[in-house]
Design an enzyme around this catalytic site. Structure first.
Site, PDB file in Angstrom:
ATOM      1  N   GLU A 137      -6.924   4.224   8.112  1.00 50.35           N
ATOM      2  CA  GLU A 137      -6.752   5.672   7.919  1.00 50.35           C
ATOM      3  C   GLU A 137      -8.037   6.293   7.379  1.00 50.35           C
ATOM      4  O   GLU A 137      -8.401   7.414   7.739  1.00 50.35           O
ATOM      5  CB  GLU A 137      -5.551   5.936   6.982  1.00 50.35           C
ATOM      6  CG  GLU A 137      -4.236   5.700   7.734  1.00 50.35           C
ATOM      7  CD  GLU A 137      -3.063   5.308   6.868  1.00 50.35           C
ATOM      8  OE1 GLU A 137      -3.147   5.422   5.635  1.00 50.35           O
ATOM      9  OE2 GLU A 137      -2.050   4.857   7.440  1.00 50.35           O
ATOM     10  N   GLY A 151       2.308   1.917  10.774  1.00 45.88           N
ATOM     11  CA  GLY A 151       3.210   3.061  10.637  1.00 45.88           C
ATOM     12  C   GLY A 151       3.903   3.454  11.935  1.00 45.88           C
ATOM     13  O   GLY A 151       4.498   4.527  12.023  1.00 45.88           O
ATOM     14  N   ASN A 199       0.861  -1.187   0.000  1.00 46.37           N
ATOM     15  CA  ASN A 199       0.000   0.000   0.000  1.00 46.37           C
ATOM     16  C   ASN A 199       0.900   1.240   0.000  1.00 46.37           C
ATOM     17  O   ASN A 199       1.503   1.562   1.020  1.00 46.37           O
ATOM     18  CB  ASN A 199      -0.883  -0.046   1.259  1.00 46.37           C
ATOM     19  CG  ASN A 199      -1.719   1.202   1.432  1.00 46.37           C
ATOM     20  OD1 ASN A 199      -1.838   2.016   0.511  1.00 46.37           O
ATOM     21  ND2 ASN A 199      -2.306   1.358   2.616  1.00 46.37           N
ATOM     22  N   GLU A 235      -5.331  -5.483  10.447  1.00 41.06           N
ATOM     23  CA  GLU A 235      -4.329  -4.455  10.671  1.00 41.06           C
ATOM     24  C   GLU A 235      -4.616  -3.738  11.990  1.00 41.06           C
ATOM     25  O   GLU A 235      -5.427  -2.794  12.026  1.00 41.06           O
ATOM     26  CB  GLU A 235      -4.359  -3.422   9.547  1.00 41.06           C
ATOM     27  CG  GLU A 235      -4.049  -3.987   8.183  1.00 41.06           C
ATOM     28  CD  GLU A 235      -3.488  -2.897   7.274  1.00 41.06           C
ATOM     29  OE1 GLU A 235      -2.337  -3.026   6.874  1.00 41.06           O
ATOM     30  OE2 GLU A 235      -4.198  -1.916   7.006  1.00 41.06           O
ATOM     31  N   HIS A 294      -9.504   0.746   4.934  1.00 44.09           N
ATOM     32  CA  HIS A 294      -8.230   0.976   5.628  1.00 44.09           C
ATOM     33  C   HIS A 294      -8.482   1.854   6.859  1.00 44.09           C
ATOM     34  O   HIS A 294      -9.305   2.766   6.824  1.00 44.09           O
ATOM     35  CB  HIS A 294      -7.223   1.645   4.683  1.00 44.09           C
ATOM     36  CG  HIS A 294      -5.843   1.641   5.257  1.00 44.09           C
ATOM     37  ND1 HIS A 294      -5.438   2.540   6.205  1.00 44.09           N
ATOM     38  CD2 HIS A 294      -4.783   0.815   5.039  1.00 44.09           C
ATOM     39  CE1 HIS A 294      -4.180   2.273   6.541  1.00 44.09           C
ATOM     40  NE2 HIS A 294      -3.763   1.232   5.845  1.00 44.09           N
ATOM     41  N   LYS A 321       0.053   4.207  -0.209  1.00 46.08           N
ATOM     42  CA  LYS A 321      -0.654   5.333   0.430  1.00 46.08           C
ATOM     43  C   LYS A 321      -0.519   6.589  -0.420  1.00 46.08           C
ATOM     44  O   LYS A 321      -0.400   6.513  -1.629  1.00 46.08           O
ATOM     45  CB  LYS A 321      -0.147   5.540   1.860  1.00 46.08           C
ATOM     46  CG  LYS A 321      -0.190   4.265   2.691  1.00 46.08           C
ATOM     47  CD  LYS A 321      -0.032   4.553   4.155  1.00 46.08           C
ATOM     48  CE  LYS A 321       0.014   3.238   4.921  1.00 46.08           C
ATOM     49  NZ  LYS A 321      -0.013   3.412   6.343  1.00 46.08           N
ATOM     50  N   SER A 328       3.446  -2.443  10.330  1.00 42.90           N
ATOM     51  CA  SER A 328       4.901  -2.422  10.532  1.00 42.90           C
ATOM     52  C   SER A 328       5.602  -3.721  10.116  1.00 42.90           C
ATOM     53  O   SER A 328       6.600  -4.124  10.731  1.00 42.90           O
ATOM     54  CB  SER A 328       5.237  -2.049  11.978  1.00 42.90           C
ATOM     55  OG  SER A 328       4.802  -0.718  12.245  1.00 42.90           O
TER      56      SER A 328
HETATM   57  C1  PEP Z   1      -0.833  -0.066   6.121  1.00 44.19           C
HETATM   58  O1  PEP Z   1      -1.073   1.128   6.152  1.00 44.19           O
HETATM   59  O2  PEP Z   1      -1.602  -0.798   5.501  1.00 44.19           O
HETATM   60  C2  PEP Z   1       0.342  -0.534   6.823  1.00 44.19           C
HETATM   61  C3  PEP Z   1       0.365  -1.769   7.219  1.00 44.19           C
HETATM   62  O3  PEP Z   1       1.358   0.370   7.061  1.00 44.19           O
HETATM   63  P1  PEP Z   1       2.820   0.071   7.696  1.00 44.19           P
HETATM   64  O4  PEP Z   1       3.322  -1.206   7.068  1.00 44.19           O
HETATM   65  O5  PEP Z   1       3.641   1.253   7.335  1.00 44.19           O
HETATM   66  O6  PEP Z   1       2.620  -0.092   9.163  1.00 44.19           O
END
Ligand code: PEP
Length: 254
Positions: A98, A172, A12, A166, A96, A14, A212
């Protein structure tokens, strides 16, 4: 691997990238190696989608990061599944965290978007996950139940759905869930699908972990029974790290 499908890794990107950085990343991804039985997906911004579709190697599939809840029409600023299909895309990421938190997308809205995208012929990476506060106050399973029900109440066929677990506190932040924490929730989701949808759906649906994930922790996470792949944010912008993650399951099997 707890599901019967291929190991699945989605990057992703983003709201990141310029014409220059995307072209460099695509070039590097095109020379990355990973086993042919891993499904690898990249999700650039809407504006970079046409470039990526035209230039990325056919071993990769391309995904959008969101789409509209209905058909194309008078919805200023929105991109409908028809537009994505017209570009040759099959995949879209929906729900997601976010978008759930910043844009206040509800469980019902995410479910409606999932149903609409599937009905129009797309495949969906459907994201769910709890915040730290919800986890620590014992609300985690209620929250996950609500997010899963928002989807399950609106769709009949899960064949084209991948569920991404997630935990919001791991996205992040550099604070990855431990392999045991991920396995515990993935096993819960698999049982939920067996109980509330169908055992056949539970056995076939890929449940991927996001939060992460990087080139150092992916093999250990991939070794967990119900981890069928990853949704990767930050590390998907580094071709070498992303390639290592795409090889995480092969490392486990070796
Ligand atoms: C994501 O936003 O889907 C995600 C998993 O981000 P990160 O790997 O940066 O934690």
């Amino acid at each position: 691997m707890g599901s019967s499908g291929n190991f699945f890794v989605a990057g992703n990107w983003k709201s990141n990238g310029t014409k220059e950085s995307v072209s460099k990343l695509v070039k590097e991804l095109n020379s990355s190696k990973f086993p042919s039985d891993v499904d690898v997906i990249v999700a650039p911004t809407f504006v970079h989608l046409p470039y990526v579709v035209d230039n990325i190697d056919s071993r990769y599939q391309v995904s959008a990061q969101n789409c509209w809840v209905g058909k194309a029409g008078a919805y200023t600023g929105e991109v409908a599944p028809e537009h994505l299909l017209d570009l040759g895309l099959q995949w879209v990421i929906l729900g997601h965290s976010e978008r759930r938190s910043l844009l206040k997308e509800s469980n019902e809205f995410v479910g409606d978007k999932t149903a609409n995208a599937l009905a129009q012929g797309m495949k969906v990476i459907a994201c769910i996950g709890e915040t730290l506060e919800q986890r620590e106050s014992g609300q985690m399973y209620n929250v996950l139940d609500g997010q899963l029900s928002g989807i399950a109440d609106r769709i009949a066929d899960w064949e084209n759905v991948v569920v991404a677990y997630e935990p919001v506190w791991a996205i992040g932040t550099g604070k990855v869930a431990t392999p045991d924490q991920a396995q515990e929730v993935h096993a819960y989701i698999r049982k939920w699908l067996a109980d509330k949808v169908l055992p056949k759906v539970s056995g076939a649906t890929r449940i991927i972990y996001g939060g992460s994930v990087n080139d150092k922790n992916s093999a250990e996470l991939a070794g967990k029974e119900d981890v069928d792949g990853f949704l990767v944010g930050g590390a998907s912008l580094q071709a070498a790290s992303f390639a290592t993650i795409c090889n995480a399951n092969a490392k486990v099997a070796a």
